[in-house]
Design an enzyme around this catalytic site. Structure first.
Site, PDB file in Angstrom:
ATOM      1  N   CYS A 117     -29.893  26.260   9.703  1.00 38.55           N
ATOM      2  CA  CYS A 117     -28.798  27.131   9.269  1.00 38.55           C
ATOM      3  C   CYS A 117     -27.787  27.343  10.392  1.00 38.55           C
ATOM      4  O   CYS A 117     -28.182  27.673  11.518  1.00 38.55           O
ATOM      5  CB  CYS A 117     -29.368  28.469   8.824  1.00 38.55           C
ATOM      6  SG  CYS A 117     -28.097  29.689   8.387  1.00 38.55           S
ATOM      7  N   LYS A 173       4.346  26.479 -21.466  1.00 32.43           N
ATOM      8  CA  LYS A 173       3.030  27.121 -21.612  1.00 32.43           C
ATOM      9  C   LYS A 173       2.802  28.021 -20.399  1.00 32.43           C
ATOM     10  O   LYS A 173       2.430  27.563 -19.327  1.00 32.43           O
ATOM     11  CB  LYS A 173       1.931  26.064 -21.732  1.00 32.43           C
ATOM     12  CG  LYS A 173       0.558  26.639 -22.032  1.00 32.43           C
ATOM     13  CD  LYS A 173      -0.467  25.528 -22.269  1.00 32.43           C
ATOM     14  CE  LYS A 173      -1.829  26.105 -22.587  1.00 32.43           C
ATOM     15  NZ  LYS A 173      -2.391  26.863 -21.465  1.00 32.43           N
ATOM     16  N   ASP A 196       1.159  30.450 -17.825  1.00 35.38           N
ATOM     17  CA  ASP A 196      -0.221  30.573 -17.362  1.00 35.38           C
ATOM     18  C   ASP A 196      -0.532  32.048 -17.146  1.00 35.38           C
ATOM     19  O   ASP A 196      -0.348  32.597 -16.061  1.00 35.38           O
ATOM     20  CB  ASP A 196      -0.394  29.790 -16.058  1.00 35.38           C
ATOM     21  CG  ASP A 196      -1.847  29.464 -15.774  1.00 35.38           C
ATOM     22  OD1 ASP A 196      -2.678  29.689 -16.666  1.00 35.38           O
ATOM     23  OD2 ASP A 196      -2.151  28.985 -14.663  1.00 35.38           O
ATOM     24  N   GLU A 241       7.852  24.721 -26.107  1.00 36.27           N
ATOM     25  CA  GLU A 241       7.960  25.913 -25.256  1.00 36.27           C
ATOM     26  C   GLU A 241       7.125  25.712 -24.002  1.00 36.27           C
ATOM     27  O   GLU A 241       6.089  25.030 -24.036  1.00 36.27           O
ATOM     28  CB  GLU A 241       7.455  27.151 -26.004  1.00 36.27           C
ATOM     29  CG  GLU A 241       8.179  27.446 -27.301  1.00 36.27           C
ATOM     30  CD  GLU A 241       7.416  28.464 -28.136  1.00 36.27           C
ATOM     31  OE1 GLU A 241       7.485  29.661 -27.815  1.00 36.27           O
ATOM     32  OE2 GLU A 241       6.752  28.047 -29.103  1.00 36.27           O
ATOM     33  N   CYS A 243     -28.241  31.356  11.410  1.00 37.21           N
ATOM     34  CA  CYS A 243     -29.461  31.949  11.988  1.00 37.21           C
ATOM     35  C   CYS A 243     -30.416  30.926  12.568  1.00 37.21           C
ATOM     36  O   CYS A 243     -31.462  31.290  13.109  1.00 37.21           O
ATOM     37  CB  CYS A 243     -30.185  32.780  10.931  1.00 37.21           C
ATOM     38  SG  CYS A 243     -30.968  31.774   9.634  1.00 37.21           S
ATOM     39  N   CYS A 293     -30.824  28.045   3.170  1.00 38.50           N
ATOM     40  CA  CYS A 293     -31.490  28.740   4.261  1.00 38.50           C
ATOM     41  C   CYS A 293     -32.468  29.719   3.617  1.00 38.50           C
ATOM     42  O   CYS A 293     -32.079  30.552   2.803  1.00 38.50           O
ATOM     43  CB  CYS A 293     -30.480  29.498   5.124  1.00 38.50           C
ATOM     44  SG  CYS A 293     -31.253  30.581   6.346  1.00 38.50           S
ATOM     45  N   LYS A 313      -1.221  19.521 -21.512  1.00 40.39           N
ATOM     46  CA  LYS A 313      -1.618  20.014 -20.196  1.00 40.39           C
ATOM     47  C   LYS A 313      -1.076  19.070 -19.126  1.00 40.39           C
ATOM     48  O   LYS A 313      -1.321  17.858 -19.178  1.00 40.39           O
ATOM     49  CB  LYS A 313      -3.141  20.123 -20.077  1.00 40.39           C
ATOM     50  CG  LYS A 313      -3.776  21.056 -21.092  1.00 40.39           C
ATOM     51  CD  LYS A 313      -3.299  22.475 -20.961  1.00 40.39           C
ATOM     52  CE  LYS A 313      -3.852  23.165 -19.740  1.00 40.39           C
ATOM     53  NZ  LYS A 313      -5.278  23.462 -19.800  1.00 40.39           N
ATOM     54  N   TYR A 325       6.048  34.927 -27.852  1.00 40.93           N
ATOM     55  CA  TYR A 325       6.198  33.560 -28.357  1.00 40.93           C
ATOM     56  C   TYR A 325       5.979  33.423 -29.866  1.00 40.93           C
ATOM     57  O   TYR A 325       5.924  32.309 -30.378  1.00 40.93           O
ATOM     58  CB  TYR A 325       5.267  32.599 -27.622  1.00 40.93           C
ATOM     59  CG  TYR A 325       3.786  32.946 -27.668  1.00 40.93           C
ATOM     60  CD1 TYR A 325       3.060  32.870 -28.856  1.00 40.93           C
ATOM     61  CD2 TYR A 325       3.113  33.316 -26.517  1.00 40.93           C
ATOM     62  CE1 TYR A 325       1.716  33.162 -28.902  1.00 40.93           C
ATOM     63  CE2 TYR A 325       1.747  33.619 -26.537  1.00 40.93           C
ATOM     64  CZ  TYR A 325       1.068  33.537 -27.743  1.00 40.93           C
ATOM     65  OH  TYR A 325      -0.279  33.832 -27.782  1.00 40.93           O
ATOM     66  N   CYS A 343     -31.317  36.214   7.382  1.00 47.39           N
ATOM     67  CA  CYS A 343     -30.136  35.471   7.820  1.00 47.39           C
ATOM     68  C   CYS A 343     -28.902  36.371   7.757  1.00 47.39           C
ATOM     69  O   CYS A 343     -28.584  36.935   6.701  1.00 47.39           O
ATOM     70  CB  CYS A 343     -29.923  34.253   6.931  1.00 47.39           C
ATOM     71  SG  CYS A 343     -28.386  33.354   7.260  1.00 47.39           S
TER      72      CYS A 343
END
Length: 668
Positions: A405, A116, A118, A114, A408, A423, A311, A223, A428
């Site tokens: 950064c 699979k 998701d 079958e 800033c 940072c 998979k 299923y 910031c």
């Protein structure tokens, strides 16, 4: 119309609307127009409004979503919903077949293959043919009651055409078109889009307001039958045929295979066809067909020995890396992101991929202008697999992380034991902005309509400088913003006002205290019950709590000693934000509700989004034990990149193995 005629007409409308529902949502063969369906539905609603006692739980009118729930109740499954072991290649499939053959002592057997899906695994209970309860898988033994949300899925029959008492299992999912439409709406509202249809389906079915689930256009494929005794079926394929006969929606792409070679051919046939499906799949499920043989094969503590999930390998494509941008998160971590020439990967167009940190860029020798191999980790998160060095022209450029950064210009620091640059400037703008985005998010204060784009706009227009300013916003300020009409402004202000009533743990999580996730925030709220009590807690009091480690305790004490935090808390109090825990008292809380509680976990390989110590602390904070070696007592192995002997031993011992993304999903 008198009551007798009304009752007769209600039954007629039930029959015809259920038939039209079945034709449209299960068979995909509508026989009437939407207008005709709506006319009949309105007639039924009108009769039920006049004769309220004629409204039954299986009425077609009950699919639109009812009252908002206070919480999801726990449901213990009569038959455990076990997870499946995984296969990743032909060798794994043949090894599975070898074990089946050996266990069945050479007797003949067949498989059912079958797709699979998701999505989110769910269980549906029917009593005397009536749908009475739907639940999530949860930990396999105990799930959550999401009956009201599942009733909004129109392909689920509220009554089946036989008076059976049975439990059926399925996968609820969000079709690709529904996912695209939902994210378009979220983008328009300035909210964070869902990463993938699976997350969108799970998030929709775990909404306390069933009307939200009803608006998401979810679907389901059934299923299996969990307790086939009453039905008389003796094989899995016969059970699927029975589900068809009872009016359930099953996936018709299934196939009975007489041997493992047919299974492998079936698997191979779907590798290239999967992008053309209107829903996402991430593999193929293979099950021994005979129910008697399934019982004979049995199961481990985690998964059945008669089934396995193949998979699909992550699709890999080549594209050009045209640039690297930097983003600053709410904790100050600076993350590099690859900008790519747009390319289709696993069904979507990818233009960006996280590079995580400077060490990864150096390790993979990534340069600006390189051609790189891209895949989606777990078919979800785009990542750079490697560089195609032979395609270099000499014009590629080294990339160097900045010393300051990008937001800033504060100095960037690498703390001991960490791979990330941070940072350290608490003022910031990026950290403030990202912190406010976190504060309004669903798992924190849950301020609907105040997504990432809205927060950025409010900050850019100097309407908010910290989270307490959200509670000072006025309608006059909001309606002057771009794409913010009067109704949107009213809705946002109502959501902000409603957030004041949240329980303390939502506020604690929203404040973004370092190392304090949603679970730890709840634990702290349960123990201390008020913000003031927590703010006054010392290290000894905090570390006395089983789930709170030294590093988290130090972060909490340091946070509440900052003068600006004291000022922020006072401002939130003045705005009327609740500072008290509203949930069940600690003594009434089940202490083992975390997945990791009581489990032994081993970490192996390289992690990118967490350091090894961070992963260890977060697992231990949820009641787990992190061990350095794999043994028969190990419950779970987290395998990062280049996992070696520990992963091999876990596979040998049939121990559950997760990647980093699955760990993060569970932790968050």
């Amino acid at each position: 119309m008198d009551r007798n005629k009304a009752a007769q007409r209600v039954q007629e409308l039930h029959n015809v609307l259920n038939q039209y529902n079945y034709e449209y949502y299960v068979l995909d063969q509508p026989s009437v127009s939407d207008a005709e369906y709506d006319r009949l539905m309105q007639e039924l609603i009108k009769i039920e409004n006049e004769f309220t006692d004629l409204q039954t739980p299986d009425s077609p009118t009950q699919r639109v979503g009812g009252e908002v729930l206070d919480m999801f109740n726990k449901v213990r499954h009569d038959t455990a919903m076990l997870s499946l072991g995984n296969a990743f290649d032909e060798t794994d499939l043949r090894d599975f077949d070898r074990k089946v053959k050996q266990a069945l002592d050479e007797e003949s057997y067949s498989y059912v293959c079958e797709l699979k899906i998701d999505g989110l695994a769910v269980s549906l209970k029917y009593e005397q043919g009536l749908f009475v309860q739907g639940a999530t898988r949860g930990d396999g033994t105990t799930g959550e009651d999401i009956t009201a949300n599942l009733k909004t899925i129109r392909s689920i029959p509220l009554r089946i055409n036989q008076p059976f008492t049975l439990e059926v299992r399925g996968e609820a999912f969000m079709p690709k078109q529904s996912f695209i439409a939902l994210n378009a709406i979220k983008d328009e509202k300035g909210e964070e889009p869902f990463a993938n249809p699976r997350n969108a389906a799970a998030g929709s079915l775990r909404q306390l307001d069933p009307r939200i689930a009803a608006s998401r256009n979810l679907d389901i494929f059934l299923y299996g039958v969990a307790n086939p005794g009453e039905t008389g079926v003796t094989s899995h394929s016969a059970g699927l045929d029975l589900l068809d006969d009872l009016g359930f929606k099953t996936n018709k792409q299934r196939k009975v295979c007489d041997n493992i070679d047919e299974v492998i051919n079936y698997v191979a046939s779907w590798v290239d066809k999967r992008p053309d499906l209107p829903y996402e799949i991430d593999g193929i499920v293979i099950k021994v067909n005979s129910l008697e043989q399934q019982r004979e094969l049995g199961a481990t503590a985690k998964s059945p020995r008669w089934a396995i999930a193949y998979k699909f390998p992550a699709e890999e494509v080549v594209t050009k890396l045209t640039g690297i941008t930097l983003s600053v998160g709410r904790t100050g971590v600076v993350t590099p992101t690859a900008i790519l020439q747009p390319v289709r990967v696993a069904g979507t167009t990818v233009q960006r991929a996280s590079l995580h940190n400077e060490d990864l860029i150096r390790e993979k020798d990534i340069k600006l202008g390189d051609y790189v191999v891209i895949k989606k980790a777990g078919d979800i998160i785009p990542e750079v697999v490697n560089v195609i060095a032979e395609r270099r022209t000499g014009e590629e450029e080294e990339f160097h992380m900045p010393t300051h950064c990008p937001e800033c210009d504060g100095e960037l620091v690498r703390l001991e034991g960490e791979v990330a640059l941070r940072c350290m400037n608490p003022k910031c703008p990026a950290q403030i902005r990202e912190g406010m985005i976190h504060f309004v998010s669903r798992n924190a204060m849950n301020i609907d309509g105040c997504g990432e784009k809205v927060v950025a706009q409010l900050y850019r227009e100097h309407l908010i400088q910290d989270v307490s300013d959200l509670y000072k916003l006025t309608k006059e300020q909001l309606i002057n913003l771009e794409r913010m009409g009067e109704k949107s402004a009213d809705n946002l202000l109502q959501a902000i006002e409603a957030s004041k009533e949240n329980s303390l743990e939502k506020l604690l999580f929203g404040l973004g205290i370092r190392h304090v996730g949603a679970k730890a925030a709840k634990t702290l709220a349960q123990h201390f019950e008020t913000m003031d009590a927590l703010a006054e807690a010392n290290l000894e009091q905090l570390t006395a709590i089983h789930e709170i480690g030294d590093k988290m305790a130090e972060a909490i004490v340091a946070y509440f000693h900052l003068p600006e935090v004291s000022e922020l808390i006072e401002n939130l109090k003045a705005a009327g934000v609740n500072m008290v825990y509203k949930g069940p008292k600690l003594a009434a809380v089940e202490q083992s509700d975390s997945f990791f509680a009581g489990k032994t976990v081993v970490l192996t390989g390289k992690l990118h989004q967490l350091t090894r110590n961070e992963a260890k602390e977060r697992i231990e904070a949820l009641g787990g034990k992190v061990s350095g070696s794999v043994s028969k007592k190990t419950d779970l192995v987290i395998a990062g990149e280049e996992a070696g002997s520990k992963l091999a031993k876990a596979t040998e011992l049939d121990i559950d193995v997760w990647d980093e993304q699955k760990l993060l999903d569970e932790l968050n």
